[in-house]
Design a protein around this motif. Structure first.
Motif, PDB file in Angstrom:
ATOM      1  N   UNK A  78       0.808  -1.230   0.000  1.00 56.29           N
ATOM      2  CA  UNK A  78       0.000   0.000   0.000  1.00 56.29           C
ATOM      3  C   UNK A  78       0.837   1.274   0.000  1.00 56.29           C
ATOM      4  N   UNK A  79       2.168   1.123  -0.128  1.00 54.37           N
ATOM      5  CA  UNK A  79       2.988   2.327  -0.035  1.00 54.37           C
ATOM      6  C   UNK A  79       4.216   2.197  -0.911  1.00 54.37           C
ATOM      7  N   UNK A  80       4.659   3.309  -1.550  1.00 53.74           N
ATOM      8  CA  UNK A  80       5.895   3.284  -2.339  1.00 53.74           C
ATOM      9  C   UNK A  80       7.132   3.515  -1.472  1.00 53.74           C
ATOM     10  N   UNK A  81       6.967   3.557  -0.148  1.00 56.54           N
ATOM     11  CA  UNK A  81       8.077   3.846   0.754  1.00 56.54           C
ATOM     12  C   UNK A  81       8.782   2.538   1.122  1.00 56.54           C
ATOM     13  N   UNK A  95      12.682   5.167   3.413  1.00 57.03           N
ATOM     14  CA  UNK A  95      13.314   5.754   2.240  1.00 57.03           C
ATOM     15  C   UNK A  95      12.261   5.872   1.144  1.00 57.03           C
ATOM     16  N   UNK A  96      12.130   7.050   0.568  1.00 55.80           N
ATOM     17  CA  UNK A  96      11.214   7.241  -0.548  1.00 55.80           C
ATOM     18  C   UNK A  96      11.812   6.565  -1.785  1.00 55.80           C
ATOM     19  N   UNK A 100       5.607   6.268  -7.644  1.00 56.32           N
ATOM     20  CA  UNK A 100       4.293   6.492  -7.038  1.00 56.32           C
ATOM     21  C   UNK A 100       3.447   5.221  -6.951  1.00 56.32           C
ATOM     22  N   UNK A 101       3.749   4.233  -7.708  1.00 54.71           N
ATOM     23  CA  UNK A 101       2.948   3.008  -7.644  1.00 54.71           C
ATOM     24  C   UNK A 101       3.508   2.076  -6.572  1.00 54.71           C
ATOM     25  N   UNK A 102       2.701   1.069  -6.230  1.00 53.81           N
ATOM     26  CA  UNK A 102       3.067   0.178  -5.123  1.00 53.81           C
ATOM     27  C   UNK A 102       4.235  -0.719  -5.511  1.00 53.81           C
ATOM     28  N   UNK A 103       4.987  -1.093  -4.502  1.00 55.89           N
ATOM     29  CA  UNK A 103       6.199  -1.899  -4.719  1.00 55.89           C
ATOM     30  C   UNK A 103       5.849  -3.383  -4.667  1.00 55.89           C
ATOM     31  N   UNK A 136      15.428   6.341 -10.093  1.00 57.64           N
ATOM     32  CA  UNK A 136      14.153   5.763 -10.565  1.00 57.64           C
ATOM     33  C   UNK A 136      14.260   5.444 -12.062  1.00 57.64           C
ATOM     34  N   UNK A 137      13.789   4.285 -12.442  1.00 56.40           N
ATOM     35  CA  UNK A 137      13.809   3.862 -13.844  1.00 56.40           C
ATOM     36  C   UNK A 137      12.377   3.524 -14.219  1.00 56.40           C
ATOM     37  N   UNK A 138      11.816   4.351 -15.124  1.00 56.73           N
ATOM     38  CA  UNK A 138      10.432   4.146 -15.528  1.00 56.73           C
ATOM     39  C   UNK A 138      10.360   3.280 -16.774  1.00 56.73           C
ATOM     40  N   UNK A 139       9.320   2.455 -16.795  1.00 59.54           N
ATOM     41  CA  UNK A 139       9.056   1.682 -18.000  1.00 59.54           C
ATOM     42  C   UNK A 139      10.013   0.537 -18.242  1.00 59.54           C
TER      43      UNK A 139
END
Length: 1366
Positions: A78-81, A95-96, A100-103, A136-139
């Motif tokens: 429930x958290x990206x932290x 740690x952030x 934004x999506x769940x891990x 952060x690496x998107x996609x």
């Protein structure tokens, strides 16, 4: 390995639901992290204590330890932290992730504290903990990232639901994206075997779609390998790499498969096993122990060794019968964690460091991480039950002494009091700190010695102990100024001494009593190990070159150990054999003997070797039995191979081994058993070589070696080592060595003894006359003994006389030698020798005179034997009798026909042959009674029978003997006697009793007594089928079908037996017996065809004449066909009932009912109804007798309602019903059945005594009587099942349709409470009514057995009875 013990257990650490765990990595590997449905992560230490519980913002979706075990990373759904927990500070940080999506996935690098997390949308974040940098690496992927792995080269592989996996560097840059057939799971980097010898993690393995194993070889990215497997294995759940490029696979259907990745046989199945019946849920591999474990939902965990996968090494049964969900080992292999379906976590100890301490008889072994088991060794008992002592922490060393135990870590020590006796439980005593880390600790009764490099510290365990006084502490080498530069390498602590050695070869004994150094010894090089015996009187030390020595402090001498193993790890002295010790090199135990006294000087002998398993370490040695430390912190014993006398090995080899061990008592027993001269001599020579004259003497006496025996007898008490060694050398023909030793000891007089020992008698006599005249008589007598032994009897007699006469020679002091016991024995031996040799020389009178004078039993025997050999039997018999040898004397008296003499000593004669010989002589003289007595003593009972029959004509006495002896010969004689007097039946009886079946048959056939012969044969226990078969053939030929069938049955010829028995049943006088035998025959044969044949005959299908149903009932019962028997029983009972035999009908139904209950078979409603009705009828008389007329009336009403089933007694039953109802006030019932009796067909049959009474009941009935309701119609009791009110006499509830049992005392249905049962038939009843009946009749109304009221059994649960009745 120790898998049986659960170290600790967490019950529902996260509430209901599944629980997951991971072990801490790195060197410490001491923490276990768990998570579950409660949204927390719990951290436990190795002792099972909760260290931290981390509360999360949601359910944990993944957690992982970094490679060093310092950080625990946690992600939630429930958290990206990212939550990080530091093991060293026990602090939590967040740690952030920058996403934004769940891990959904978390992976730590193998090299640095770099963390990669994947998300549900396919994004990736890489976090460097040291620098704090986030990338952060998107996609990266289009769908959820499900799995991942880092390589040792910091390559990151990630698998996704988009059916592909990506390969990236540590910055997150994609290097390759590989499409797959399905979703990947369970991803690993590993080293795949290859021909190019490319080392390192060169391959990625993963499970694709839970069906195939995908192998991606990095040097050949375009040629991946995808392996499929058999459908019967189910889904592929997990895989583990092991060995040199091998993989273990776990499948859902319970299979575990091992495959190879070598290029030549990639994918080939090397081994497979179905470990679990239904499902496999987990697979774990421990590289430290090289073992693999699998678990399933069947509560079993199965362990296999990688070196031998075909065998299951261990099976763990998880408690509470719960299915196992997950298993894994800690990185050091010591602990195995298990989670179950009910959310419980178990931790097992799988490997313990070998930590132990010994203080005989106590052995302390580390049996768990923080637990020590203290065993008390006893060689006479089985494996002892240890005292288990929990420790404050996991120790690094332990020590044990006579009264204390110590355990510690680093510089801190905890002491425990063991008590003054072996059976006391350890109790905490004290704790203390030392200045530096403790390398080794030892205890005695009062002190502890700790090697804290570079010092050795000796301290009192209990300072106020009166035994230590002011001697509390000493430190070495500080107390020895000359040793300041030396390094103490090893030490030993005994009760009397502290012994230590240094790197410059100095060996020091420090006396605890004197509190000072008492012995110093300088070796030519450094000493690195030492091992002392219990008292410190012998020490084995090992120098820097690996050579072992035995040091004797009393003489300050070191003896080199022969064949000493350079890789020796430990040495142990035997507790019961002071000179036996063993050396251990890690695999093999060598048995050695230290010989301190020998003709060869001090030396050691290597006796043999004993192989041990890899995990076994010898701790203590007692009489050849080793107490071993075995894997898992357990204790075992094993006997040294050198101490096992193997029956298959030749006795000479066993003897040689025992002699090498210097175990003379066991060696003596082997020699005694084999009694081989060579072995006795070998024993004697070895004992002489070891200066053990007593043992050698016993050996040489066994082989009657007079010379050696005499010599050893003379030297056995010598204490001077030189004198003793000289004599032993002399016996071993080491004459020069003997002379040297005599000269060393200044024993010049022993030249004479040498001559005597060498049997140089003439020279010995000359020397004796010259130097030792008082020895001349003794030498003469010994010379005479030697001459007698060699057969020179004339010279022997001369020297015996010389030895006897020389006693008149005066000693040097002028006194006659007549006072010492030695002299008296000498005179006796001379007279004995004179007696023997005189007889041999022909002077019989003189020999007999000396023998009688000495009255020596052995001499009398010897002289008698000599006289007998020369024909003087009368004199021989007299000497035998005088010496108490009655058997020999009696033999000669009988041969000489000296009956009076023989009769006098006969009670003392033990030989049965002599008694038999005497009996024959008495028989020939006609003295039959005396002959019979002697025959009895001799055991010749046949002869007794013969005399009773042939001479005394006493068949009664003879028959008693025959019955006692069961002799066939005697029985034949007795049978012949009875034949002569015409008593054929008695003759047959004795022939059969004694097993003379054929003779009995022949005699019975001759006299037409075969029927009696058959009856006797039936009573004979050992009759054979062939004996019955002969009778059956005879009666068949005689057309006597009944007996022919009977004996065919006894001969187990069932088909023929049934044929003849059915034929015999045609005769009315034999029908019952024939059919009974036929039923027994069919039941015994268990033959369905014969059973069918008999059933058809009984039903009349054969001859059209059905037989009595009772026979069919008996057949069914005999064959245990209870259902068919029950049907037949109902038919028979109905016939009996219709015939008016109600008691017989009820008893038959009752017995059948009980049989069906015993065999858990269904009781038909008809049988149950008939039994209840008949039992109610039988209860009427009982209650009338007790005056309970109302209950009797109720029962009669029930019977009257079914009056058609009592046709023989309709009028009496209805009459009794009217009378009892009228008496009890049941007007309506009385009127109803009185009206029935007034019918024309019943009225004329009424008893005149009751006709007017019944007629008046009908005529004077009140108006509206038909509308009246009797009391019994209102009476009701609740149904025990549904609690509905039910009429008392109704047995079927109209609401719940349950058929209820009745009370056997009242006939009413049962209720829920206050029920009892008969202890004999187990039928229910009301206690009060049943006690009334029993107090009057003492019999159960149902089964008829005698029952006392106090024997009734209370019934708390009536449900089983209702189920049995339904």
């Amino acid at each position: 390995m120790s898998f049986d013990k659960v170290l600790y257990k967490y019950e529902d650490p996260h509430g209901p639901g599944d629980v997951y765990f991971i072990w801490q990595k790195g060197l410490s590997c001491s923490l276990l992290a768990t998570t579950g449905s409660d949204g927390t992560v719990a951290i436990f230490n190795r002792q099972g204590q909760l260290i931290e519980r981390i509360t999360l913002p949601g359910l944990c979706s993944g957690f992982a330890w970094d490679n060093e075990g310092d950080l625990l990373g946690i992600i939630t759904i429930s958290s990206p932290v990212i939550t990080l927990w530091d093991a060293s500070t026990q602090l939590k940080t967040t740690v952030e992730s920058g996403l934004r999506d769940t891990l959904s996935c978390i992976v730590w690098s193998k090299q640095q504290q770099i963390l990669a997390v994947g998300t549900a949308k396919g994004n990736v974040a890489i976090y460097n903990h040291r620098s704090g940098k986030r990338i952060p690496v998107l996609g990266k992927h289009s769908k959820r990232i499900t799995c991942g792995a880092w390589s040792a080269q910091n390559l990151l592989a990630l698998g996704s639901d988009d059916k592909s996996f990506s390969l990236s560097n540590e910055e997150g840059d994609s290097m390759r994206i590989v499409p797959l057939r399905d979703v990947p799971t369970d991803m690993y980097f590993s080293e795949m075997a290859n021909d190019d010898r490319i080392s390192g993690e060169n391959a990625i393995s993963m499970i694709v779609g839970k069906r195939t194993l995908f192998l991606y070889y990095l040097p050949e990215p375009d040629s991946p390998t995808e392996l499929g497997f058999q459908n019967r294995y189910g889904s592929l759940l997990q895989h583990k790499w092991f060995g040199d490029g091998y993989i273990l696979l776990g499948f859902s259907n319970g299979h575990v498969v091992a495959i190879s990745t070598h290029p030549k046989d990639v994918g080939q199945e090397l081994w497979q096993v179905k470990n679990h019946k239904d499902n496999l849920t987990g697979l774990a591999y421990c590289p430290v122990l090289d073992i693999v474990a699998s678990c399933g939902d069947d509560m079993y965990i199965k362990i296999h060794s990688i070196t031998n996968l075909q065998e299951t090494e261990k099976i763990i049964t998880v408690p509470d019968r719960a299915g196992v969900q997950m298993i894994d080992w800690s990185s050091d292999g010591q602990l195995l964690a298990v989670t179950t379906n009910n959310g419980t976590v178990y931790t097992y100890v799988t490997k313990l460091q070998a930590m132990y301490a010994v203080s005989p008889p106590r052995i302390a072994i580390l049996s768990s991480l923080a637990e020590v088991s203290i065993y008390v060794y006893s060689p006479e008992k089985s494996k002892p039950i240890p005292f288990r002592q929990s420790l404050e922490t996991e120790p690094t060393f332990i020590a044990i002494g006579p009264y204390h135990f110590a355990a510690g870590i680093d510089t801190h020590v905890w002491f425990y009091d063991l008590g003054k006796s072996l059976g006391e439980q350890p109790q905490p005593l004290s704790e203390r700190d030392f200045s530096t880390q403790i390398n080794q600790l030892q205890l005695n009764a009062d002190y502890c010695a700790a090697l804290c490099s570079p010092h050795l510290v000796l301290q009192a365990i209990v300072p106020d102990n009166p035994n230590v006084k002011d001697k509390l502490m000493q430190t070495f080498p500080t107390s020895m100024p000359t040793l300041n530069d030396a390094v103490i390498t090893c030490f030993c602590l005994t009760q009397e001494f502290l012994i230590f050695a240094t790197d410059i070869g100095l060996l020091v004994y420090f006396s605890i009593e004197k509190w000072d150094i008492c012995t110093k010894y300088r070796h030519n090089m450094g000493i690195k190990q030492m091992f002392t015996d219990a008292e410190g009187t012998k020490i084995i030390f090992v120098d820097d070159h690996g050579q072992g020595f035995i040091f004797l402090p009393a003489i300050e001498e070191a003896i080199m150990i022969a064949e000493f193993d350079k890789k020796c790890e430990t040495c142990l002295w035997d507790l019961t054999q002071p000179n036996l010790f063993i050396t251990f090199d890690g695999k093999t135990v060598s048995t050695n003997v230290f010989v301190r006294y020998s003709v060869y000087g001090k030396h050691t002998v290597k006796v043999g070797e004993t192989k041990l398993n890899a995990s076994q370490i010898p701790l203590m040695l007692c009489d050849g039995e080793m107490a071993l430390h075995i894997e898992g912190g357990q204790y075992a014993t094993q006997t040294l191979s050198t101490h096992i006398v193997i029956p298959g090995i030749s006795p000479s080899n066993n003897l040689k081994n025992l002699l090498q061990l210097r175990k003379y008592s066991e060696a003596y027993k082997i020699c005694e058993k084999t009694n081989l001269r060579a072995m006795w001599r070998e024993l004697g020579e070895q004992a002489i070589a070891d200066l053990e004259p007593d043992i050698a003497l016993r050996a040489y006496r066994q082989i009657e070696d007079a010379a050696f025996a005499s010599a050893l007898e003379n030297i056995r008490y010598i204490e001077d080592i030189y004198l003793l060694t000289g004599f032993c050398c002399l016996l071993l023909k080491k004459y020069e060595d003997a002379k040297d030793n005599f000269l060393k000891g200044a024993y010049t007089k022993d030249a004479l003894e040498i001559c005597r020992d060498l049997l140089q008698w003439e020279q010995a006599l000359l020397l004796a006359h010259k130097f030792e005249p008082d020895e001349v008589p003794y030498i003469a007598r010994e010379y005479a003994q030697q001459l007698e032994f060699t057969g020179n009897y004339a010279d022997a007699l001369y020297h015996y006389e010389k030895g006897y006469k020389e006693d008149l020679i005066n000693t040097y002091d002028g006194e006659v030698m007549n006072s010492s016991p030695e002299y008296a024995e000498h005179v006796r031996l001379c007279k004995i020798g004179i007696a023997r040799t005189s007889i041999r020389a022909g002077d019989f009178r003189r020999g007999i005179q000396y023998a009688v004078e000495l009255d020596d039993k052995q001499l009398l025997y010897d002289c008698a034997e000599l006289l007998a050999t020369v024909g003087h039997f009368t004199e021989a018999a007299g000497l035998y009798e005088r010496g108490g040898y009655y058997d020999e004397a009696c033999s000669y008296y009988i041969n000489l026909k000296m009956w009076n003499k023989a009769n006098q000593i006969l009670p003392n004669v033990k030989s049965t042959k002599l008694h038999a010989l005497y009996a024959k002589a008495k028989e020939s003289d006609g003295q039959f009674e005396e002959a019979i007595n002697s025959y009895r003593i001799a055991g010749d009972l046949d002869a007794c029978v013969r005399l009773y029959l042939d001479h005394l004509c006493d068949p009664h006495a003879a028959s008693e003997i025959v019955l006692e002896s069961r002799s066939m010969e005697s029985s034949k004689m007795l049978a012949r006697f009875y034949q002569k007097i015409g008593d054929i039946e008695q003759a047959l009886q004795f022939l059969v009793i004694c097993g003379c079946i054929e003779e009995s048959f022949t005699l019975a056939q001759r006299h037409n007594k075969l029927k009696q012969h058959g009856e006797l044969l039936e009573r004979y226990e050992n009759a054979k089928s062939s004996d019955y078969l002969v009778l059956a053939h005879y009666f068949e030929n005689e057309k006597y079908t009944l007996l022919a069938g009977k004996y065919y049955f006894l001969a187990r010829e069932f088909t023929k037996a049934l044929r003849f028995l059915l034929k015999a049943s045609a005769f009315s006088n034999e029908e019952s017996q024939a059919l009974s035998l036929a039923i027994d025959c069919v039941a015994t044969s268990n033959n369905e065809q014969l059973a069918t044949q008999l059933i058809e005959f009984l039903l009349g299908e054969v001859d059209g004449s059905p037989k009595d149903p009772r026979y069919l009932f008996r057949l069914y019962m005999a064959r245990k066909h209870y259902k068919d028997a029950a049907k037949t029983a109902v038919i028979i009972a109905n016939q009996e009932q219709l015939a008016g035999n109600y008691k017989s009908a009820r008893d038959l139904l009752f017995s059948m009912y009980q049989e069906l209950r015993r065999n858990n078979l269904f009781v038909t409603a008809e049988m149950r109804h008939n039994l209840i009705l008949l039992h109610r009828y039988t209860l009427v008389r009982t209650h009338v007798k007790l005056g309970n007329h109302l209950l009797a009336a109720k029962l009669l009403v029930q019977v009257a309602e079914n009056i058609s089933q009592f046709p023989e007694h309709i009028i009496p039953i209805l009459t009794s019903t009217v009378i009892e109802c009228h008496r009890s006030g049941l007007k309506k019932s009385a009127f109803t059945y009185a009206s029935m009796l007034m019918r024309p067909d019943y009225r004329n049959q009424l008893d005149p005594r009751y006709s007017k009474k019944i007629e008046s009941i009908v005529r004077k009935a009140p108006k509206g009587i038909k509308n009246l309701i009797d009391e019994i119609e209102k009476e009701a009791m609740e149904c025990p099942i549904c609690d509905t009110n039910l009429p008392n006499m109704e047995v079927t509830c109209h609401v719940c349709k349950t058929t209820l049992p009745i009370c056997i005392a009242t006939g009413q249905h049962i209720i829920k409470k206050q029920m009892t049962s008969c202890p004999e038939c187990d039928f229910l009843c009301f206690r009060a009514e049943m006690e009334n009946i029993l107090s009057e009749t003492n019999e159960c109304p149902m089964c008829g057995e005698r029952v006392a009221p106090e024997q009734l059994l209370d019934v708390e649960d009536i449900r089983p009875y209702i189920l049995a009745s339904s």
